[in-house]
Scaffold this motif. Structure first.
Motif, PDB file in Angstrom:
ATOM      1  N   HIS A 111       0.556  -1.716   0.106  1.00  0.00           N
ATOM      2  CA  HIS A 111       0.122   0.148   0.041  1.00  0.00           C
ATOM      3  C   HIS A 111       1.030   1.373  -0.014  1.00  0.00           C
ATOM      4  N   MET A 112      -0.011   2.224  -0.361  1.00  0.00           N
ATOM      5  CA  MET A 112       0.793   3.810  -0.488  1.00  0.00           C
ATOM      6  C   MET A 112      -0.030   4.865   0.203  1.00  0.00           C
ATOM      7  N   PHE A 113       0.660   5.535   0.857  1.00  0.00           N
ATOM      8  CA  PHE A 113      -0.436   7.166   0.986  1.00  0.00           C
ATOM      9  C   PHE A 113      -0.715   7.930  -0.206  1.00  0.00           C
ATOM     10  N   VAL A 114      -1.333   8.353  -0.371  1.00  0.00           N
ATOM     11  CA  VAL A 114      -1.154   9.752  -1.919  1.00  0.00           C
ATOM     12  C   VAL A 114      -2.644  10.649  -1.427  1.00  0.00           C
ATOM     13  N   MET A 115      -2.684  11.922  -1.816  1.00  0.00           N
ATOM     14  CA  MET A 115      -3.455  13.013  -1.569  1.00  0.00           C
ATOM     15  C   MET A 115      -3.221  13.551  -2.567  1.00  0.00           C
ATOM     16  N   ASP A 116      -4.191  15.439  -2.808  1.00  0.00           N
ATOM     17  CA  ASP A 116      -4.004  15.729  -4.082  1.00  0.00           C
ATOM     18  C   ASP A 116      -3.765  17.310  -4.372  1.00  0.00           C
ATOM     19  N   TYR A 117      -3.437  17.929  -4.319  1.00  0.00           N
ATOM     20  CA  TYR A 117      -3.408  19.521  -4.260  1.00  0.00           C
ATOM     21  C   TYR A 117      -3.803  20.449  -5.119  1.00  0.00           C
ATOM     22  N   SER A 118      -5.013  21.139  -4.946  1.00  0.00           N
ATOM     23  CA  SER A 118      -5.145  22.478  -6.280  1.00  0.00           C
ATOM     24  C   SER A 118      -5.905  23.219  -5.647  1.00  0.00           C
ATOM     25  N   LYS A 119      -5.499  24.658  -6.295  1.00  0.00           N
ATOM     26  CA  LYS A 119      -5.726  26.345  -5.462  1.00  0.00           C
ATOM     27  C   LYS A 119      -7.349  25.650  -5.379  1.00  0.00           C
ATOM     28  N   ASP A 120      -7.919  25.267  -5.456  1.00  0.00           N
ATOM     29  CA  ASP A 120      -9.643  25.492  -5.141  1.00  0.00           C
ATOM     30  C   ASP A 120      -9.430  25.069  -3.679  1.00  0.00           C
ATOM     31  N   ASN A 121      -8.776  23.512  -3.694  1.00  0.00           N
ATOM     32  CA  ASN A 121      -9.244  22.473  -3.001  1.00  0.00           C
ATOM     33  C   ASN A 121      -8.603  22.633  -1.378  1.00  0.00           C
ATOM     34  N   GLY A 122      -7.033  23.164  -2.011  1.00  0.00           N
ATOM     35  CA  GLY A 122      -5.870  22.745  -0.954  1.00  0.00           C
ATOM     36  C   GLY A 122      -5.368  21.564  -1.078  1.00  0.00           C
ATOM     37  N   TRP A 123      -4.895  20.385  -0.540  1.00  0.00           N
ATOM     38  CA  TRP A 123      -4.080  19.560  -0.169  1.00  0.00           C
ATOM     39  C   TRP A 123      -5.785  18.812   0.493  1.00  0.00           C
TER      40      TRP A 123
ATOM     41  N   GLU B  53      -4.303   3.021  -0.164  1.00  0.00           N
ATOM     42  CA  GLU B  53      -4.060   2.613  -1.421  1.00  0.00           C
ATOM     43  C   GLU B  53      -3.466   1.475  -1.744  1.00  0.00           C
ATOM     44  N   PRO B  54      -3.782   0.439  -3.091  1.00  0.00           N
ATOM     45  CA  PRO B  54      -3.043  -0.303  -3.007  1.00  0.00           C
ATOM     46  C   PRO B  54      -1.522  -0.214  -3.945  1.00  0.00           C
ATOM     47  N   TYR B  55      -0.471  -0.202  -3.679  1.00  0.00           N
ATOM     48  CA  TYR B  55       0.781   0.874  -4.134  1.00  0.00           C
ATOM     49  C   TYR B  55       0.531  -0.032  -5.862  1.00  0.00           C
ATOM     50  N   ALA B  56       0.465   1.228  -7.026  1.00  0.00           N
ATOM     51  CA  ALA B  56       0.664   1.222  -8.446  1.00  0.00           C
ATOM     52  C   ALA B  56       1.212   1.758  -8.831  1.00  0.00           C
ATOM     53  N   ASP B  57       0.747   1.747 -10.377  1.00  0.00           N
ATOM     54  CA  ASP B  57       1.886   2.855 -11.045  1.00  0.00           C
ATOM     55  C   ASP B  57       0.515   4.368 -11.044  1.00  0.00           C
ATOM     56  N   PHE B  58       1.309   5.638 -11.284  1.00  0.00           N
ATOM     57  CA  PHE B  58       0.351   6.568 -11.153  1.00  0.00           C
ATOM     58  C   PHE B  58      -0.430   6.405 -13.064  1.00  0.00           C
ATOM     59  N   SER B  59      -1.763   7.505 -12.829  1.00  0.00           N
ATOM     60  CA  SER B  59      -2.311   7.748 -14.422  1.00  0.00           C
ATOM     61  C   SER B  59      -1.663   9.643 -14.388  1.00  0.00           C
ATOM     62  N   VAL B  60      -0.652   9.896 -15.001  1.00  0.00           N
ATOM     63  CA  VAL B  60      -0.173  10.833 -15.383  1.00  0.00           C
ATOM     64  C   VAL B  60       0.136  11.340 -16.523  1.00  0.00           C
ATOM     65  N   PRO B  61      -0.207  13.021 -17.183  1.00  0.00           N
ATOM     66  CA  PRO B  61      -0.366  13.311 -18.401  1.00  0.00           C
ATOM     67  C   PRO B  61       1.307  13.318 -18.994  1.00  0.00           C
ATOM     68  N   PRO B  62       1.881  12.611 -20.200  1.00  0.00           N
ATOM     69  CA  PRO B  62       2.887  13.564 -20.109  1.00  0.00           C
ATOM     70  C   PRO B  62       3.694  15.100 -20.656  1.00  0.00           C
ATOM     71  N   SER B  63       2.236  15.740 -19.822  1.00  0.00           N
ATOM     72  CA  SER B  63       2.577  16.945 -20.218  1.00  0.00           C
ATOM     73  C   SER B  63       2.287  17.328 -18.552  1.00  0.00           C
ATOM     74  N   ALA B  64       2.528  16.906 -18.292  1.00  0.00           N
ATOM     75  CA  ALA B  64       2.317  17.349 -16.635  1.00  0.00           C
ATOM     76  C   ALA B  64       4.100  18.379 -16.175  1.00  0.00           C
ATOM     77  N   MET B  65       3.596  18.693 -15.387  1.00  0.00           N
ATOM     78  CA  MET B  65       4.618  19.929 -15.457  1.00  0.00           C
ATOM     79  C   MET B  65       6.039  19.513 -14.701  1.00  0.00           C
ATOM     80  N   VAL B  66       6.032  18.585 -13.954  1.00  0.00           N
ATOM     81  CA  VAL B  66       6.813  17.794 -12.854  1.00  0.00           C
ATOM     82  C   VAL B  66       7.737  16.897 -14.576  1.00  0.00           C
ATOM     83  N   PHE B  67       7.563  16.678 -15.143  1.00  0.00           N
ATOM     84  CA  PHE B  67       8.939  16.038 -16.399  1.00  0.00           C
ATOM     85  C   PHE B  67       9.214  17.250 -17.326  1.00  0.00           C
TER      86      PHE B  67
END
Length: 354
Positions: free
Chosen positions: A29-41, A47-61
């Motif tokens: 398992h892993m812990f995950v949470m998300d952030y947006s400007k409107d909702n904060g964290w 949830e089960p340890y698994a691959d993320f679905s992240v777009p190729p345009s994600a800014m981290v890349f």
């Protein structure tokens, strides 16, 4: 914020402690949470340890907004689960976040989330001395956008890895290559933050060092190229005469949690400990004069790593007799005895979570 828990459908088995390496066995398992400007964290979940679905345009890349931490959970002889200075790691993560324009995390909340995850994954904590459960909190920028700015969305996650000793061959002195040509970080840059970019900047020199038979790179300052700073995976300490020296934090050196611990113990033991600038020339002169008796690194992964050889250009010096030095072993034993519950924690660094 409530933490939703979704359990994995399969029940995998942890490898035997003797078969564990470092960083390649992950828990269920892993812990995950998300952030947006409107909702904060928001949307905190285990949830089960698994691959993320992240777009190729994600800014981290494209623009490198990525920070992380590394800490460990230990099993004591009486089967208690302990954390070592864990809150310090998340407070340092917030300093890294500020430096990379990433939203701050609630330290108490993520500490609680991490403890809940570790308790769920207790079977993955190995119990042999030197083994542990390695904890990797990370934040990445996820906006699908190809313009240069700070992201508006992020993903925070914690993954766990059952690990053996960092150095599979034991606590033997390592060989260090002093880098003359390449620079990892400079004052005013990102050297003091635990960000992916700093490690990417170290790879070329690290590969060159390995080709020449050296284990790690000792970086010099990026301006004058004369003062030692840190090794790729650890801070550095030198015993010169009766003075234990470590480079002073100057904005380009990661403020290591284990570094702080070594300094605290040295002061408690009445050692002559100095945080100051020290040039590579001073190191080699001290060796020539017979005053340099030990060098060792400090870091979460290895705890203490003795250094037996240093190369700077064509100059090579050996330190000690090929075995770990007395001072390095004193720190290693003191820290690991606290971490594994074998000695009294007089510094209040240990937290029992189960």
């Amino acid at each position: 914020m409530e933490i939703k828990v979704t359990l994995a459908q399969t029940n995998r088995t942890r490898p035997q402690d003797s078969a564990l390496g470092f960083g390649n066995v992950f828990t269920d398992h892993m812990f995950v949470m998300d952030y947006s400007k409107d909702n904060g964290w928001h949307d905190a979940r285990i949830e089960p340890y698994a691959d993320f679905s992240v777009p190729p345009s994600a800014m981290v890349f494209h623009y490198g907004q990525a920070i992380f931490e590394g800490l460990k959970a230990y099993k004591t002889p009486d089967k208690k689960i302990c954390l070592f200075r864990a809150k310090d790691n998340f407070e340092r993560m917030n300093r890294s976040a500020k430096g990379l324009c990433i939203p701050q995390i609630d330290v108490d909340f993520v500490m609680d989330a991490m403890k809940k995850l570790i308790k769920l994954e207790e079977k993955w904590i190995p119990e042999t001395l030197g083994t542990s459960l390695y904890i990797r909190p990370t934040i990445i920028a996820t906006d699908p956008f190809l313009g240069v700015r700070a992201s508006y969305t992020y993903k925070f996650f914690i993954i766990l890895s059952s690990v053996g000793a960092y150095y599979a061959d034991g606590l033997n002195p390592v060989k260090i290559w002093v880098e003359k040509e390449h620079v990892r970080a400079i004052r005013g840059g990102m050297g003091e933050f635990k960000t992916a970019a700093n490690y990417a900047a170290s790879l070329f020199a690290s590969e060159e060092a390995k080709k020449n038979g050296y284990d790690q790179v000792l970086w010099l300052d990026g301006i004058e190229r004369k003062y030692i700073e840190e090794v790729g995976a650890m801070n550095i300490f030198l015993l010169i005469g009766d003075e234990l020296v470590t480079p002073i934090l100057n904005g380009s050196i990661l403020p290591g949690i284990t570094r702080y611990s070594v300094i605290s113990l040295a002061k408690k033991w009445g050692m002559n400990i100095s945080e100051r600038k020290i040039s590579v020339e001073e190191v080699f002169k001290a060796h020539e004069d017979g005053k340099l008796t030990e060098i060792f690194g400090s870091g979460t992964a290895a705890v203490i790593s003795p250094v037996g050889e240093i190369r700077y250009g064509d100059k090579v010096i050996s330190i000690g007799d090929g075995t770990p030095g007395e001072t390095a072993m004193k720190f290693y034993n003191a820290l690991t005895d606290i971490q594994y519950g074998k000695a009294e924690d007089t510094e209040n660094w240990l937290e029992v979570i189960g």
